[in-house]
Design an enzyme around this catalytic site. Structure first.
Site, PDB file in Angstrom:
ATOM      1  N   TRP A 161     -19.914   5.824   1.738  1.00 25.85           N
ATOM      2  CA  TRP A 161     -19.672   7.254   1.531  1.00 25.85           C
ATOM      3  C   TRP A 161     -18.181   7.559   1.568  1.00 25.85           C
ATOM      4  O   TRP A 161     -17.749   8.609   1.100  1.00 25.85           O
ATOM      5  CB  TRP A 161     -20.421   8.086   2.574  1.00 25.85           C
ATOM      6  CG  TRP A 161     -19.844   8.119   3.965  1.00 25.85           C
ATOM      7  CD1 TRP A 161     -19.453   7.058   4.727  1.00 25.85           C
ATOM      8  CD2 TRP A 161     -19.623   9.284   4.779  1.00 25.85           C
ATOM      9  NE1 TRP A 161     -19.003   7.481   5.954  1.00 25.85           N
ATOM     10  CE2 TRP A 161     -19.101   8.840   6.016  1.00 25.85           C
ATOM     11  CE3 TRP A 161     -19.821  10.650   4.597  1.00 25.85           C
ATOM     12  CZ2 TRP A 161     -18.770   9.713   7.053  1.00 25.85           C
ATOM     13  CZ3 TRP A 161     -19.500  11.522   5.634  1.00 25.85           C
ATOM     14  CH2 TRP A 161     -18.980  11.051   6.839  1.00 25.85           C
ATOM     15  N   ASP A 162     -17.410   6.611   2.090  1.00 27.42           N
ATOM     16  CA  ASP A 162     -15.960   6.773   2.153  1.00 27.42           C
ATOM     17  C   ASP A 162     -15.394   7.139   0.779  1.00 27.42           C
ATOM     18  O   ASP A 162     -14.497   7.981   0.668  1.00 27.42           O
ATOM     19  CB  ASP A 162     -15.300   5.477   2.637  1.00 27.42           C
ATOM     20  CG  ASP A 162     -15.831   5.011   3.975  1.00 27.42           C
ATOM     21  OD1 ASP A 162     -17.069   4.956   4.132  1.00 27.42           O
ATOM     22  OD2 ASP A 162     -15.034   4.678   4.855  1.00 27.42           O
ATOM     23  N   GLU A 193     -21.826   7.620  14.271  1.00 26.64           N
ATOM     24  CA  GLU A 193     -22.667   6.423  14.400  1.00 26.64           C
ATOM     25  C   GLU A 193     -22.848   5.946  15.843  1.00 26.64           C
ATOM     26  O   GLU A 193     -23.341   4.839  16.062  1.00 26.64           O
ATOM     27  CB  GLU A 193     -22.089   5.298  13.537  1.00 26.64           C
ATOM     28  CG  GLU A 193     -22.200   5.586  12.048  1.00 26.64           C
ATOM     29  CD  GLU A 193     -21.486   4.553  11.197  1.00 26.64           C
ATOM     30  OE1 GLU A 193     -21.986   4.243  10.112  1.00 26.64           O
ATOM     31  OE2 GLU A 193     -20.411   4.062  11.622  1.00 26.64           O
ATOM     32  N   LYS A 221     -18.274   9.921  17.928  1.00 27.31           N
ATOM     33  CA  LYS A 221     -17.374   8.933  17.329  1.00 27.31           C
ATOM     34  C   LYS A 221     -16.324   9.563  16.430  1.00 27.31           C
ATOM     35  O   LYS A 221     -15.159   9.173  16.445  1.00 27.31           O
ATOM     36  CB  LYS A 221     -18.195   7.917  16.534  1.00 27.31           C
ATOM     37  CG  LYS A 221     -17.362   6.877  15.796  1.00 27.31           C
ATOM     38  CD  LYS A 221     -18.236   5.961  14.954  1.00 27.31           C
ATOM     39  CE  LYS A 221     -17.388   4.965  14.163  1.00 27.31           C
ATOM     40  NZ  LYS A 221     -18.216   4.101  13.290  1.00 27.31           N
ATOM     41  N   GLN A 222     -16.744  10.541  15.620  1.00 25.32           N
ATOM     42  CA  GLN A 222     -15.871  11.007  14.536  1.00 25.32           C
ATOM     43  C   GLN A 222     -16.289  12.390  14.063  1.00 25.32           C
ATOM     44  O   GLN A 222     -17.240  12.973  14.575  1.00 25.32           O
ATOM     45  CB  GLN A 222     -15.948  10.029  13.373  1.00 25.32           C
ATOM     46  CG  GLN A 222     -17.340   9.955  12.743  1.00 25.32           C
ATOM     47  CD  GLN A 222     -17.427   8.872  11.685  1.00 25.32           C
ATOM     48  OE1 GLN A 222     -17.327   7.694  11.989  1.00 25.32           O
ATOM     49  NE2 GLN A 222     -17.620   9.276  10.438  1.00 25.32           N
TER      50      GLN A 222
END
EC number: 3.2.1.107
Length: 655
Positions: free
Chosen positions: A258-259, A388, A456-457
């Protein structure tokens, strides 16, 4: 090389191809060593300066001869002498690979030639790519004869999937050498690329350098496309570490995530519609693989691979991500939607099979959701969110929101193409659960998320951008504050840019700038190469982080939002940036150059040869409208507004 992988299933990784130009220049004398990466010309150079001579080694991947690598050596006397000057080229090249069984072929026009096939295909019975290398042999020494002031040598490598293509590229390189246009043609292509786009800030030099670096590495990872070139070429997508990384057990194996669609694509799409279409075409080419993925999950439609290579069949080494990281489907469709809103190019969705992608994903969501009679909502259970750190959760707020967005676009596209959509698409979009805490007024990351739990993000904050999920400023603020406090400081590089962008939305430029400064921990000097994590670990040349950083400035400082029938803007600069210049913004066939200060906005529309463009106007929140005429500029006090097509009613569609 794009599209060359070895290994099946979860062992699939980018095929390692040896480089005949892997040579270090040695002079045998003590001298000043200089290393330079010129991002405007796309050239890396190593210079040695001694008391008697200067030796320059230049390396570049040719921009418009995309299968050519070039090394040039220049020896130049500083002092007049009757003695010859000799340098060494220490080569580490070996014509072998653990992934490709190379064998010798007859020399071609003075060049060595090897070819080989990968050891295995990514799917049983699939194609095993063949690679051909033709190169100018690198001699161990080079000598500048006595009484000669300077001399130069050029070495070529042509790499291709067939003998005919390799020979053709090698011939092109030789022809350019003969005309003296090898490096000049490469530099002209880069100049044209930079003319097409640039982001420059005045007042923050470190920020400016980082922006140039991000643009350079991203553009260098996308294919060469010009007016004469078709987008129908072999393009294998962009992985988090680019083409130079991704061998076995390294940098995500060179797979596409998906990056590409969420983090790298938006900035590219705003400047280069042809490159954007190439990204979408990659997803079209993997459509059959996405169909296989869905079937293996017991679902209908399409499930795009969490980790994709050539076929589109998921090659993730761990099944849990393949089965649960479902938001990839919505991420892909959001990219298609943004492209349509920027270009109104329906041909992609008609003959280009884009409609199959959009509708196939909609069918997947229909088969994957479950109806909950208790709350009268559709649920998506057992997923991994963008964060994640959590597995097998129900109703990831980002996953459900991006699924809703893709279903709505499927309905919209049906109307555009005069098709009748299945009623389930709109029904699910209307009734899908979007987790929300009415007491704390924030969006829990998923069902059962406890405030204060580490993440995480960037995840929930992506609801505001890029999803533009409707919410009040209070809720947007609560989401930002809630998750900023618990986000892992060593998380991936794109995270803080999204928080910065959120604060810019709320008018808090200085808070945004402090968060944007965190990104600089990921920038490795001297060549502005990004690492995945702030401590320097993780994926090298992390294009994902660069993409997130670019978006923070390109969409944050300008307030650009790609919306239905309009390109919205709401500019805001931090105190340490006195002006922002964004050149080459593409919208509905026009290229625009923007200059933003704390007081004023100036928009210039470039002249175009195309007759298939729309007449555009600026509509300001103050109520003023300004016609945008090619070759002319308009200026207005800094304020929100939007660009839209000029219609007979002098109005724009609602969002």
């Amino acid at each position: 090389m794009g599209g060359v992988y070895n290994g099946d299933g979860g062992t699939c990784h980018r095929g390692n191809i040896p480089c005949p130009l892997a040579a270090q220049m040695k002079t045998g004398e003590v001298g000043r060593q200089l290393y330079e990466l010129n991002m405007h010309t796309g050239v890396f150079s190593h210079t040695v300066v001694t008391s008697d001579f200067e030796a320059i080694q230049v390396l570049y991947a040719h921009r418009n001869q995309s299968n050519l690598l070039v090394m040039e050596i220049l020896l130049k006397r500083i002092k007049t002498s009757a003695e010859p000057i000799t340098i060494q080229l220490e080569s580490s090249f070996k014509p072998q690979s653990e992934d490709i069984a190379f064998q010798n072929a007859p020399d071609y026009k003075g060049g060595r030639h090897i070819f080989g096939q990968t050891a295995s295909s990514e799917v049983p019975g699939g194609v095993r790519p063949v690679v051909h290398l033709i190169w100018t042999p690198v001699t161990p020494t080079l000598t500048l004869p006595a009484n000669q002031s300077q001399s130069s040598w050029t070495f070529l490598v042509a790499v291709a999937r067939s003998n005919e293509s390799a020979q053709s590229f090698y011939d092109s390189g030789l022809a350019l050498i003969n005309t003296g246009d090898l490096r000049p043609s490469h530099q002209r292509s880069w100049a044209e690329l930079w003319k097409g786009s640039s982001i420059e800030v005045i007042g923050a030099e470190s920020l400016n350098r980082a922006l140039i670096g991000c643009m350079f590495y991203l553009l260098g990872s996308f294919p060469y496309v010009n007016k004469e070139a078709s987008a129908a070429f072999e393009f294998g997508g962009v992985s988090p570490g680019g083409l130079s990384n991704g061998s076995e057990d390294e940098d995500y194996h060179g797979h596409v995530f998906w990056d590409q669609d969420t983090w790298m694509y938006p900035s590219i799409a705003l400047f280069y519609p042809a490159l954007a279409r190439a990204v979408l075409q990659y997803r079209v080419e993997t459509l059959e693989g996405a169909q296989v993925n869905a079937q293996q999950m017991g679902c209908k439609g399409l499930k795009f691979a969490w980790e994709s290579a050539v076929t589109g069949v998921d090659v993730c080494p761990e099944d849990v991500y393949s089965q649960q990281e479902l938001h990839i489907n919505g991420d892909v469709i959001l990219a298609f939607q943004q492209y349509y809103y920027l270009t109104q190019d329906l041909e992609l969705f008609q003959s280009g099979r884009g409609s199959e992608v959009v509708w196939g994903v909609a069918d997947f969501w229909v088969s994957r959701v479950t109806w909950d009679s208790a709350d009268q909502q559709y649920h998506i259970k057992g997923v991994i969110p963008p964060d994640e750190y959590y597995f097998t959760v129900d109703n990831s707020v980002f996953t459900n929101a991006v699924a809703q967005r893709s279903l709505e676009f499927a309905v919209e596209l049906s109307a555009l193409l005069a098709e009748v959509p299945p009623p389930a698409w709109q029904d699910i979009a209307d009734k899908i659960k979007i987790p929300f805490d009415p007491e704390l007024k924030f969006h829990p990351e998923f069902d059962g998320y406890k405030p204060g739990n580490k993440v995480k993000q960037a995840d929930v904050v992506l609801l505001g951008f890029p999803l533009a999920f409707p919410m009040s400023p209070e809720i947007r603020r609560n989401d930002l504050e809630m998750y900023e406090a618990v986000t892992d400081p060593l998380g991936p590089a794109m995270t803080w840019g999204m928080f910065a962008l959120g604060w810019l939305e709320l008018g808090e430029a200085e808070k945004a700038q402090k968060l944007l400064q965190k990104c600089f921990k990921n920038v490795q000097k001297p060549f502005q190469v990004w690492s995945e994590s702030a401590d320097g670990s993780g994926c090298v040349n992390f294009l994902t982080g660069m993409g997130g950083f670019l978006q923070a400035v390109l969409f944050g400082y300008t307030g650009f939002r790609v919306q239905k029938e309009q390109l919205a803007f709401s500019p805001l600069l931090p105190l340490d940036v006195s002006a922002l210049s964004v050149k080459g913004v593409c919208y509905l066939g026009h290229k625009m150059d923007w200059t933003i200060t704390s007081e004023e906005v100036k928009v210039s529309v470039r002249k175009t040869d195309s007759k298939e463009t729309f007449t555009l106007q600026v509509v300001l929140n103050s109520g003023s409208t300004l016609l945008l005429t090619p070759g002319q500029s308009v200026s207005f006090p800094r304020q929100p507004g939007h660009i839209c097509q000029l219609k007979s009613s002098s109005s724009c569609w609602p969002i």
